[in-house]
Enzyme design. Structure first.
Site, PDB file in Angstrom:
ATOM      1  N   PRO A 221       0.801  -1.233   0.000  1.00 48.57           N
ATOM      2  CA  PRO A 221       0.000   0.000   0.000  1.00 48.57           C
ATOM      3  C   PRO A 221       0.837   1.289   0.000  1.00 48.57           C
ATOM      4  O   PRO A 221       0.289   2.370  -0.246  1.00 48.57           O
ATOM      5  CB  PRO A 221      -0.819  -0.092   1.297  1.00 48.57           C
ATOM      6  N   GLU A 262     -15.694   7.260  -1.977  1.00 52.95           N
ATOM      7  CA  GLU A 262     -16.843   6.345  -2.138  1.00 52.95           C
ATOM      8  C   GLU A 262     -16.499   5.099  -1.343  1.00 52.95           C
ATOM      9  O   GLU A 262     -15.671   4.292  -1.768  1.00 52.95           O
ATOM     10  CB  GLU A 262     -17.052   6.015  -3.631  1.00 52.95           C
ATOM     11  N   CYS A 296     -20.916  -2.588  -2.995  1.00 57.46           N
ATOM     12  CA  CYS A 296     -21.139  -1.680  -1.868  1.00 57.46           C
ATOM     13  C   CYS A 296     -22.615  -1.330  -1.672  1.00 57.46           C
ATOM     14  O   CYS A 296     -23.031  -0.988  -0.580  1.00 57.46           O
ATOM     15  CB  CYS A 296     -20.334  -0.400  -2.099  1.00 57.46           C
TER      16      CYS A 296
HETATM   17  P1  NAD Z   1      -9.566  -1.411  -0.021  1.00 61.33           P
HETATM   18  O1  NAD Z   1      -9.939  -0.192   0.732  1.00 61.33           O
HETATM   19  O2  NAD Z   1      -8.888  -2.508   0.712  1.00 61.33           O
HETATM   20  O3  NAD Z   1      -8.608  -1.033  -1.251  1.00 61.33           O
HETATM   21  C1  NAD Z   1      -8.966  -0.060  -2.202  1.00 61.33           C
HETATM   22  C2  NAD Z   1      -7.716   0.556  -2.799  1.00 61.33           C
HETATM   23  O4  NAD Z   1      -7.018   1.291  -1.799  1.00 61.33           O
HETATM   24  C3  NAD Z   1      -6.724  -0.431  -3.388  1.00 61.33           C
HETATM   25  O5  NAD Z   1      -6.307   0.052  -4.656  1.00 61.33           O
HETATM   26  C4  NAD Z   1      -5.590  -0.404  -2.389  1.00 61.33           C
HETATM   27  O6  NAD Z   1      -4.343  -0.723  -2.951  1.00 61.33           O
HETATM   28  C5  NAD Z   1      -5.622   1.044  -1.922  1.00 61.33           C
HETATM   29  N1  NAD Z   1      -4.979   1.322  -0.637  1.00 61.33           N
HETATM   30  C6  NAD Z   1      -4.701   0.450   0.372  1.00 61.33           C
HETATM   31  N2  NAD Z   1      -4.104   1.106   1.396  1.00 61.33           N
HETATM   32  C7  NAD Z   1      -4.005   2.405   1.039  1.00 61.33           C
HETATM   33  C8  NAD Z   1      -3.498   3.585   1.675  1.00 61.33           C
HETATM   34  N3  NAD Z   1      -2.962   3.536   2.902  1.00 61.33           N
HETATM   35  N4  NAD Z   1      -3.567   4.756   1.018  1.00 61.33           N
HETATM   36  C9  NAD Z   1      -4.118   4.826  -0.218  1.00 61.33           C
HETATM   37  N5  NAD Z   1      -4.625   3.742  -0.872  1.00 61.33           N
HETATM   38  C10 NAD Z   1      -4.567   2.545  -0.257  1.00 61.33           C
HETATM   39  O7  NAD Z   1     -10.922  -1.940  -0.712  1.00 61.33           O
HETATM   40  P2  NAD Z   1     -11.198  -3.289  -1.506  1.00 61.33           P
HETATM   41  O8  NAD Z   1     -11.103  -4.440  -0.564  1.00 61.33           O
HETATM   42  O9  NAD Z   1     -10.405  -3.320  -2.773  1.00 61.33           O
HETATM   43  O10 NAD Z   1     -12.720  -3.070  -1.947  1.00 61.33           O
HETATM   44  C11 NAD Z   1     -13.810  -3.331  -1.120  1.00 61.33           C
HETATM   45  C12 NAD Z   1     -14.320  -2.070  -0.476  1.00 61.33           C
HETATM   46  O11 NAD Z   1     -14.636  -1.094  -1.469  1.00 61.33           O
HETATM   47  C13 NAD Z   1     -15.619  -2.282   0.287  1.00 61.33           C
HETATM   48  O12 NAD Z   1     -15.547  -1.599   1.511  1.00 61.33           O
HETATM   49  C14 NAD Z   1     -16.677  -1.665  -0.602  1.00 61.33           C
HETATM   50  O13 NAD Z   1     -17.839  -1.232   0.041  1.00 61.33           O
HETATM   51  C15 NAD Z   1     -15.922  -0.534  -1.195  1.00 61.33           C
HETATM   52  N6  NAD Z   1     -16.571  -0.078  -2.419  1.00 61.33           N
HETATM   53  C16 NAD Z   1     -17.273   1.101  -2.376  1.00 61.33           C
HETATM   54  C17 NAD Z   1     -17.933   1.545  -3.512  1.00 61.33           C
HETATM   55  C18 NAD Z   1     -18.705   2.844  -3.495  1.00 61.33           C
HETATM   56  O14 NAD Z   1     -19.012   3.350  -4.573  1.00 61.33           O
HETATM   57  N7  NAD Z   1     -19.038   3.413  -2.350  1.00 61.33           N
HETATM   58  C19 NAD Z   1     -17.870   0.803  -4.698  1.00 61.33           C
HETATM   59  C20 NAD Z   1     -17.147  -0.383  -4.706  1.00 61.33           C
HETATM   60  C21 NAD Z   1     -16.491  -0.812  -3.565  1.00 61.33           C
END
Ligand code: NAD
Length: 490
Positions: A221, A262, A296
């Protein structure tokens, strides 16, 4: 299962395709645990270089006439459409999406988003105001003062996305950002970044100038975190978990980043006494059949009037029994795998916690016997739930529905509003006026009445810990702009 390709993937930084300084990482097919491809691991220095490239490219891109930006977005739309048939199997292999979801949603919606924002790019989004009479003040002479609220591009944007809809999600960020005159550093999720790297290839091929579009990938990350604190990044457009959203919020504070967050959801589906149970069941079953609940907006909490609970649970149990769990490439499959072994373990943990906190596991989808490899969880139904249970409060992001009951509308609204989240709720009722009134009382960014269908022209986003800001159609374009007020003596 067909691997995506043996081709070598690279990072795009400042117009150059480069290897990851931290090596490569394997991409695993969730359907059968086979190796799909290796993708580059960016270093923190490469993330910083990509941010710098985006910042340096910004002034010229912002000054590029809107019709030229639109022409490039149209060219990207066409190229994406040409590559559609090869992108679909790639996305199915890296995400585990079923053939239905992969071919009808993962790729086509991404194409539509580019096309829509190409059209929106050439619209005038400034807001002219009528001249106002202003009295003389110690500040300046009075008179009629004309005004315009102009929309200016925010700057260099880091677009950081989750694993469930990699291409659609990046398209929903990159297309409006580029249309508005911003430059981007794309950072897709580590589990399935291949199609997003291919999107960067397409944007490069059609002629976006060097630095306007950059892409970095990494499991670590740290490079993504470096984007969230970089002085060269003006805005972070993030979709993902609430936990990571909080970290981005904090990391962005010293540089006062513009944020579009989001985040997670825990959708409530209120099923009133007069609801049509078949309609409610079909919507709830989308938690199982639509990308294995890795959505989500999914209605994961069924909040049903006590007089109808047996009927609803019976209907859901019947529906679950009809849903085939299997390989995504089999057209008959309704429930494919979840993204990884880690995510399967998380989901199984929530089912276990539901059972140990007193829920009845009416349908248990853990470890379907006929799937020898891959990360599968079948439809799961937890009945007799209480609002305080862990599985009812926390986002599971898998094919699990919890059923709770209520006796009157006030109680239903209170249970629905009783989590940290507020992304997407639903009301099912024959009395649509009543359903509308209840919807207005829900602390949720989106409300569906008697449907799980979405309207793509709406503003999309969350209340509470489901996020900050809105995307979607024209609202999404505005998210990548700052308002600038200009006044003059009329
Ligand atoms: P995640 O938060 O684990 O990862 C998302 C992204 O963040 C990845 O690209 C990851 O590499 C990056 N990341 C990780 N640590 C970081 C940091 N410290 N700083 C910046 N970026 C960082 O999410 P996930 O497991 O890939 O997806 C699932 C989640 O996404 C669920 O909570 C779901 O509800 C949410 N989601 C929300 C929406 C919406 O529109 N509200 C849509 C789809 C998914």
């Amino acid at each position: 299962m067909s691997a995506a390709t043996a081709k070598t993937y690279r990072l795009l930084i400042g117009g150059e395709w480069v290897d990851g300084e931290a090596g490569t990482s394997p991409i695993i097919n969730p359907a059968d645990e086979s190796h799909v491809a290796d993708v580059p691991e960016a270093s923190v220095a490469q993330a910083e270089a990509a941010a710098r490239a985006a910042q340096e490219a910004f002034p010229a891109w912002a000054a590029t006439p809107a019709r030229e930006r639109a022409a490039l977005l149209h060219a990207a739309t066409e190229k994406l459409a040409e590559r559609r048939e090869s992108l679909i199997p790639t996305i199915i292999a890296e995400t585990g999406a079923t053939a239905q979801v992969g071919s009808k949603m993962q790729v086509p919606i991404a194409i539509t988003r580019f096309s829509e924002y190409a059209d929106l790019a050439i619209r005038d989004h400034d807001v002219p105001l009528p001249p106002s009479p202003v009295p003389s003040t110690p500040l300046a002479a009075g008179g009629l003062i004309g005004a315009l609220v102009a929309r200016q591009p925010v700057g260099a944007v880091a677009t950081i996305s989750p694993y469930n809809f990699p291409l659609v999600n990046q398209a929903g960020k990159v297309a409006p950002a580029l249309a508005a005159g911003c430059t981007v550093v794309m950072k897709p999720a580590p589990q399935d970044p291949i199609a997003v790297i291919e999107l960067a290839e397409i944007l490069d091929e059609v002629g976006f100038p060097p630095g306007v579009v950059n892409v970095i990938t990494s499991v670590d990350p740290a490079p993504a975190a470096a984007l969230s604190s970089s002085r060269d990044i003006d805005m972070v457009s993030f979709t993902g978990s609430t936990g990571v959203g909080e970290m981005i919020y904090e990391a962005g504070a010293p540089t006062m980043k513009r944020l579009l967050l989001e985040l997670g959801g825990k959708g409530a589906a209120i099923v009133r006494e007069d609801a049509d149970i078949a309609t409610a069941t079909a919507a709830l079953a989308s938690v199982w059949g639509f990308h294995s609940g890795q959505i989500c907006t999914a209605p994961t909490r069924a909040i049903v009037h006590a007089s109808r609970v047996d009927e609803l649970v019976g209907a859901l149990q019947f529906a679950a029994g009809k849903m085939q769990v299997g390989l995504p490439t089999d057209n008959a499959t309704v429930v494919g795998p979840v993204i990884s072994g880690a995510q399967r373990g998380r989901i199984e943990g929530y089912i276990e916690s539901g059972a140990s906190e007193g829920a009845t596991v009416v349908v248990d989808g853990r470890r379907p016997e006929h799937m020898e490899s891959g990360f599968y969880v079948g439809p799961t139904l937890l009945a007799d739930c209480r609002p305080d249970m862990t599985a009812v409060q926390e986002e599971i992001f898998g094919p699990v529905i919890s059923v709770l009951t209520f006796d009157d509308d006030d109680e239903a609204v209170s249970i629905a509003n009783g989590t940290d989240f507020g992304l997407y709720d639903y009301v099912f009722s024959a009395d649509t006026g009543k359903a509308y009134e209840m919807g207005r009382r829900l602390r949720s960014g989106n409300v569906g009445i008697n449907t799980a269908q979405r309207n793509p022209k709406t503003a999309f986003g969350g209340f509470k810990k489901s996020g900050v800001g809105r995307d979607g159609a024209e609202f999404g374009l505005h998210a990548y702009t700052e308002m600038q007020s200009i006044v003059w003596p009329a």
